[in-house]
Design an enzyme around this catalytic site. Structure first.
Site, PDB file in Angstrom:
ATOM      1  CE  LYS A  30      -2.856   0.734   3.636  1.00 14.85           C
ATOM      2  NZ  LYS A  30      -2.621   2.043   4.293  1.00 14.85           N
ATOM      3  CB  SER A  31       3.815   2.317   1.957  1.00 16.73           C
ATOM      4  OG  SER A  31       3.249   2.267   3.244  1.00 16.73           O
ATOM      5  NE  ARG A  35       6.068   6.656   0.806  1.00 12.91           N
ATOM      6  CZ  ARG A  35       5.174   6.426   1.794  1.00 12.91           C
ATOM      7  NH1 ARG A  35       4.094   5.688   1.567  1.00 12.91           N
ATOM      8  NH2 ARG A  35       5.370   6.934   2.998  1.00 12.91           N
ATOM      9  N   GLY A 103      -5.393   7.855   5.622  1.00 11.68           N
ATOM     10  CA  GLY A 103      -4.487   8.816   6.239  1.00 11.68           C
ATOM     11  C   GLY A 103      -3.259   9.071   5.384  1.00 11.68           C
ATOM     12  CG  ASP A 329       0.344   0.030   9.540  1.00 12.74           C
ATOM     13  OD1 ASP A 329      -0.019   0.871  10.387  1.00 12.74           O
ATOM     14  OD2 ASP A 329       0.679   0.334   8.388  1.00 12.74           O
ATOM     15  NE  ARG A 360      -5.209  -0.040  13.138  1.00 15.61           N
ATOM     16  CZ  ARG A 360      -4.543   0.124  12.000  1.00 15.61           C
ATOM     17  NH1 ARG A 360      -3.217   0.179  12.019  1.00 15.61           N
ATOM     18  NH2 ARG A 360      -5.188   0.226  10.855  1.00 15.61           N
TER      19      ARG A 360
END
Ligand code: S3P
EC number: 2.5.1.19
Length: 448
Positions: A30-31, A35, A103, A329, A360
């Site tokens: 995902k990161s 990007r 986020g 995470d 969390r």
């Protein structure tokens, strides 16, 4: 949540259904996917991306970059094509940018907009609208951007960028890759050198990828171990061909599932093992988990391997708070592993978990308790006394755990469910699509 939202919720009971076997492949990181789209949108020419995560969060980033002038398409083979506008070339969006649950999209895009002569309004869902944005508003204001935020520095907010912006040297007050990246991305269109000092290292995908796109970026390590990251502004980014490795944060759910469910022997292929991301696998090995790296290789500038995972009896440990940023995470799923371990697991230093998609710490405490685990909540972590390898009791008929619009809570409790006697009822599986749309089908195929 309104009654309208309640009607839309998608509950599901996850139950035991035999061991996990065979080979699976999790979707792209995902990161890195976020990007790839952002940097591709700032390069001049065509960036091609293979293995992009097609989750809702990344699609929010793509929609926002389109609204600011980039052309982004997907072809029939699944490859994504991004035609960028060039650094400094972002256009004024005509509507509010809807960040959904994401986020990362919000904070990184705030960085991009901050040094362009445009104004953008950011909106998001109920979860994102509770999250603190002051951590990016502070440094970006120093660079010259102006903000009108909702109370507490939250969304919806409007940002007026400044061009030319002012280069700054910023020491991160929280260990956050999102804040670091926001400042570095703002620095791309700022004259001179923008510096971020990171006392505790966080995921370094922005640094790796900015370099890959041709930005002048240096990283030095100070005597006290802090990382000093400098990017030269008014950069010219060159389009890239990117292969996105599998997301270790998604692989984590299947790795823990295979460790917990008796008889499992599963290979999770193509898992990104960037050292700033992969600490969960080390912690699980310390607990006695059998996780073997096969065919370690390089994919798109990131270390990758296939992970062979076999059912193991885990033992509780005190998790070193120094590893928190490299598995920030993964704590929800580590808590599930700890709930079936022999003895006590103690986690500390997890304050940041309270400002993720949900709190969390308290969400996992409440959910695991409902599933029959023995959990104590502290200010900065959980203490979990495990079952010694026995399945959890599971949730009672008519009782469901609350996910609070948080994908990782939903997936963690799904795994708790398949390692339980009665199963675990999850109140809403919709948030899973933000990061891992094929989670449920992969879970079925691994158990077929
Ligand atoms: C991310 C950084 C982390 C992580 C998030 C993705 C990123 O957030 O929790 O899922 O891509 O930079 P923080 O930087 O706020 O810890």
């Amino acid at each position: 949540m309104s009654s309208h939202d309640l009607a839309q919720m998608r509950p599901r009971r996850f139950t035991a259904n035999g061991p996990l076997k065979g080979r699976i492949r999790v979707p792209g990181d995902k990161s890195i996917s976020h990007r790839s789209i952002m940097l591709g949108a700032l390069a001049v020419g065509e960036t091609r991306v293979t293995g992009l995560l097609e989750g809702e969060d990344v699609l929010s980033t793509a929609a926002a970059m389109r609204a600011m002038g980039a052309t982004i398409t997907r072809d029939d083979s699944g490859m994504w094509h991004v035609h960028g506008v060039g650094v400094g070339g972002l256009l004024q969006p005509q509507q509010a940018l809807d960040m959904g649950n994401s986020g990362t999209s919000t904070r990184l895009l705030m960085g991009l907009v901050a040094s362009h002569p445009i104004t953008a309004t950011f909106v998001g869902d109920a979860s994102l609208s509770k999250r603190p944005m002051g951590r990016v508003i502070d440094p970006l204001s120093t660079m010259g951007a102006e903000f009108t935020a909702s109370p507490g520095g939250r969304l919806p907010l409007t940002l007026r960028g400044l061009s030319p912006a002012v280069p700054i040297e910023y020491r991160l007050p929280v260990a956050s890759a999102q804040v670091k990246s926001a400042v570095l991305l703002a620095g791309l269109n700022t004259p001179g050198v923008t510096t971020v000092i990171e006392p505790i290292p966080t995921r370094d995908h922005s640094e790796r990828m900015l370099r890959g796109f041709g930005a002048e970026l240096t990283v030095d390590v100070a005597a006290d171990g802090a990382r000093i990251i400098k990017v030269r502004g008014e950069a010219e980014l060159k389009p890239q061909d990117i292969v996105v490795p599998g997301d270790p944060s998604s692989a984590a759910f299947f790795v823990v599932a295979a460790l917990l469910v008796e008889g499992s022997d599963l290979v999770v292929e193509n898992v990104g093992l960037n050292p700033t991301r992969a600490a969960l696998f080390d912690v699980l090995r310390l607990m006695g988990g059998s996780i073997e790296e096969l065919d370690r290789r390089d994919v798109g500038g990131e270390p990758v391997a296939d992970l062979r995972v076999r059912h193991s009896l885990l033992t509780g440990i005190d998790v070193d708070p120094a590893v928190v940023p490299s598995m920030v995470d993964e704590f929800p799923i580590l808590f599930v592993a700890a709930a079936l371990a022999k003895g006590r697991t103690v986690t500390t230093g997890l304050e940041e978990l309270r400002v993720k998609e949900s709190d969390r710490i308290s969400a996992m405490r409440a959910a695991l308790e409902l599933a029959g685990a023995t959990v104590t909540e502290t200010e900065d972590g959980l203490i979990i006394d495990g079952t010694g390898g026995d399945p959890l009791p599971g949730t009672a008929e008519g009782t469901s755990v609350v996910t609070h619009l948080d994908h990782r809570i939903a997936m963690s409790l799904a795994i708790a469910g398949i390692a339980s006697k009665r199963g675990v009822e999850v109140d809403d599986t919709r948030p899973i699509a933000t990061s891992f749309p094929v989670f449920e089908s992969l879970l079925e195929s691994a158990r077929a």
